[in-house]
Design an enzyme around this catalytic site. Structure first.
Site, PDB file in Angstrom:
ATOM      1  N   GLY A  75       4.791   0.657   1.884  1.00 45.10           N
ATOM      2  CA  GLY A  75       4.585   0.235   3.196  1.00 45.10           C
ATOM      3  C   GLY A  75       5.665   0.047   4.040  1.00 45.10           C
ATOM      4  N   GLU A  76       6.774   0.834   3.890  1.00 41.86           N
ATOM      5  CA  GLU A  76       7.902   0.534   4.906  1.00 41.86           C
ATOM      6  C   GLU A  76       7.672   0.979   6.312  1.00 41.86           C
ATOM      7  OE1 GLU A  76      12.651   2.261   4.825  1.00 41.86           O
ATOM      8  OE2 GLU A  76      11.658   2.200   3.148  1.00 41.86           O
ATOM      9  N   ARG A  80       5.097   0.453   7.916  1.00 42.51           N
ATOM     10  CA  ARG A  80       4.085  -0.761   8.418  1.00 42.51           C
ATOM     11  C   ARG A  80       5.100  -1.922   8.614  1.00 42.51           C
ATOM     12  NH1 ARG A  80       0.454  -1.440   3.580  1.00 42.51           N
ATOM     13  NH2 ARG A  80       1.428   0.718   3.048  1.00 42.51           N
ATOM     14  N   ARG A 135      -0.447   9.417   0.586  1.00 45.46           N
ATOM     15  CA  ARG A 135      -0.795   9.419   2.095  1.00 45.46           C
ATOM     16  C   ARG A 135      -0.352  10.169   2.773  1.00 45.46           C
ATOM     17  NH1 ARG A 135      -2.071   3.855   3.533  1.00 45.46           N
ATOM     18  NH2 ARG A 135      -2.039   2.373   1.645  1.00 45.46           N
TER      19      ARG A 135
END
Length: 303
Positions: free
Chosen positions: A101-102, A104, A139
């Site tokens: 999640g970097e 985000r 992703r």
């Protein structure tokens, strides 16, 4: 180790689930409700608010570049809708380290969010690295070169086989092999791929060319002329055919032919002499096991 890798192949659903967490309640009533929901979720899923300044990026993050335009778009989305998906972090010496999640986290910092929802997991360095790679690849957040470097690290650093990497990432074995081949390209071409000027398809065609200088020349030509993958494949194939044609047209000198004839008489079979400058090789033909044994004995006696 193999066991862990196969387990990771099931994806990241177990890490994230289907939870929604708002980070910017619009009223005290909503804020109270959000806090209650967070506390309830924390009991079951381990979600908690963490000071964003106490979270640092993953040192082993496979992703090296972050598109500023896309980060701005994500920041606008978070500003409008809140942060739907929490980060996954692990405890570190000073605070927490991001596992997934970097993007985000970076986008949230842009709009001044003070606290961010996260799932805290206890992970070893090995698990941390593998999850970071898998999360990005599933992703499709990595460019082809970053992906290839991540795969290479899974193999070189953690000793996974290509088969284990294939299962972990949900990719075929040929896909893994082809991605690793990208790392053999010259640095200039790898940068063109990272910048998005060339695709994986373009460079797969370039890999078939043995000459590094010609690879770079064709890569630059492809970028400047906006060539399609098919066009680059055609040029690469033409280059290989020219090379074969030149090799076939190369004629032997009279001296080489004379030596071949002398050896043919001495050994009693056809001899082919291939010379390249001061180096070369001699090929002696045989057509049966008995003839091979005869030649071996003959060559031994010459010694």
């Amino acid at each position: 180790m193999a066991k862990k890798a196969r387990g990771l192949g099931k994806g990241l659903d177990a890490l994230f689930g289907d939870m929604e967490v708002s980070v910017e309640p619009s009223s005290k009533e909503e804020e109270s409700s959000a806090v209650h929901d967070i506390e309830a979720a924390e009991t079951h899923e381990g979600i908690k608010y963490i000071d964003i300044n106490n979270i640092k990026p993953n040192a082993n993050q496979p992703r090296k570049t972050f598109d500023e335009g896309k980060l701005e778009e994500l920041a606008d989305s978070i500003r409008e809708h809140g942060l739907i998906q929490p980060l996954v972090v692990r405890k570190s010496t000073n605070g927490y380290e991001i596992v997934a999640g970097e993007r985000r986290w970076r986008a949230a910092r842009k709009i001044g969010i003070k606290e961010i929802p996260a799932i805290v997991r206890e992970l070893s360095d090995e698990e941390n690295m593998l999850l970071a790679i898998i999360e990005n690849m599933q992703r499709e957040d990595l460019d082809p070169i970053e992906e290839a470097e991540g795969i290479s690290q899974m193999i070189e650093t953690y000793g996974l086989s290509q088969e284990q990497v294939s299962k972990s990432l949900g990719k075929s074995r040929p896909y893994i092999t082809n991605q690793l081949r990208l790392l053999k390209l010259p640095e200039e071409i790898r940068k063109m791929v990272s910048d998005g000027r060339l695709s994986s398809g373009h460079v797969r065609a370039l890999i078939t060319i043995d000459d590094e200088e010609k690879q770079i020349k064709l890569a630059v030509q492809a970028v400047e002329q906006g060539m399609s993958v098919r066009q680059v494949e055609a040029l690469a194939k033409a280059n290989k055919n020219v090379k074969k044609s030149k090799s076939a047209k190369k004629k032997k000198s009279a001296d080489v032919k004379r030596v071949e004839e002398d050896l043919k008489v001495a050994l009693g079979t056809k001899v082919n002499l291939n010379q390249n400058g001061k180096k070369g090789k001699i090929e002696i033909e045989f057509y049966s096991k008995d003839e091979l044994e005869r030649l071996i004995e003959l060559l031994k006696s010459l010694g």
